[in-house]
Write an enzyme that holds these catalytic residues in place. Structure first.
Site, PDB file in Angstrom:
ATOM      1  N   ARG A  86       3.003   1.529  -3.017  1.00 29.08           N
ATOM      2  CA  ARG A  86       2.827   0.491  -1.990  1.00 29.08           C
ATOM      3  C   ARG A  86       1.733  -0.512  -2.361  1.00 29.08           C
ATOM      4  O   ARG A  86       1.120  -1.136  -1.509  1.00 29.08           O
ATOM      5  CB  ARG A  86       2.585   1.113  -0.617  1.00 29.08           C
ATOM      6  CG  ARG A  86       3.728   2.046  -0.191  1.00 29.08           C
ATOM      7  CD  ARG A  86       3.716   2.436   1.242  1.00 29.08           C
ATOM      8  NE  ARG A  86       3.751   1.336   2.172  1.00 29.08           N
ATOM      9  CZ  ARG A  86       4.837   0.652   2.537  1.00 29.08           C
ATOM     10  NH1 ARG A  86       6.001   0.934   2.009  1.00 29.08           N
ATOM     11  NH2 ARG A  86       4.753  -0.315   3.417  1.00 29.08           N
ATOM     12  N   LEU A  87       1.512  -0.695  -3.638  1.00 28.88           N
ATOM     13  CA  LEU A  87       0.541  -1.673  -4.135  1.00 28.88           C
ATOM     14  C   LEU A  87       1.288  -2.960  -4.478  1.00 28.88           C
ATOM     15  O   LEU A  87       1.232  -3.475  -5.593  1.00 28.88           O
ATOM     16  CB  LEU A  87      -0.209  -1.112  -5.360  1.00 28.88           C
ATOM     17  CG  LEU A  87      -0.902   0.236  -5.139  1.00 28.88           C
ATOM     18  CD1 LEU A  87      -1.504   0.747  -6.436  1.00 28.88           C
ATOM     19  CD2 LEU A  87      -1.960   0.115  -4.051  1.00 28.88           C
TER      20      LEU A  87
END
Length: 192
Positions: free
Chosen positions: A171-172
């Site tokens: 989720r970066l």
């Protein structure tokens, strides 16, 4: 770091047309009424360029009513196969009658007849009522061209914000935000 967000959209859209199984041009259109109540629905993108993103609809529909009182809208493309999305916000205007006529003429005949038969977004007492109206339009225009209904046409969303979102591990994600003021695009990044 600045690039043209429309050119970036073009590249992503071309990839989506190759990888999305159905309706790579499907886009969520968000509008709000005079009281600020939001509404969102899926529509199909039918054109785009530096001047904006074009959709077509019945101009007596709920979305058209929203756009009549609030000339701002948002679009969201989500291409799951590419793990990308594009968010677009901007002001809305009607496309010309000539542009609406040209697009309407390119539609399939049943879609043209449906535009005449449907009171889009209004209550319908039964499917049979709609099917009967469709049959009436088939009879009305039998043997001839189907003209564009006067209540049907296009809208152009002229973007002032475009965000290109790319999925990243854990989720970066990468989020590039382009904003336009006085005709010039500037670019920045957003935290994921």
């Amino acid at each position: 770091m600045s690039e043209d967000p429309i050119a970036l959209f073009d590249a992503w859209y071309a990839e989506a047309r190759e990888t999305e199984i159905n309706d790579s041009n499907a886009v969520a259109l968000a509008t709000a009424d005079a009281d600020g109540r939001p509404s969102v629905r899926m529509v199909l993108l039918k054109g785009h360029g530096p001047d904006g993103f074009v959709i077509y609809t019945n101009r007596e529909s709920r979305k058209a009513g929203d756009l009549a009182v609030n000339r701002h809208a948002a679009l969201l493309f989500h291409w799951k196969s590419l793990r990308r999305q594009v968010r677009i916000e901007g002001s809305v205007s009607m496309v010309s009658d000539a542009e609406s006529d040209a697009y309407f003429a390119s539609r399939g005949r049943d879609s043209q007849l449906g535009a005449w038969a449907s009171d889009q977004s209004r209550p319908l007492d039964s499917r049979e009522t709609f099917e009967n109206r469709f049959a009436e339009m088939q009879a009305r225009f039998e043997g001839g061209d189907v003209p564009r209904p006067p209540h049907w046409g296009g809208y152009r969303i002229a973007p002032d914000r475009i965000e290109l979102w790319q999925d990243r591990a854990h989720r970066l994600h990468e989020r590039r935000l382009f904003t336009r003021e006085t005709g010039t695009w500037t670019e920045g990044l957003l935290f994921p």
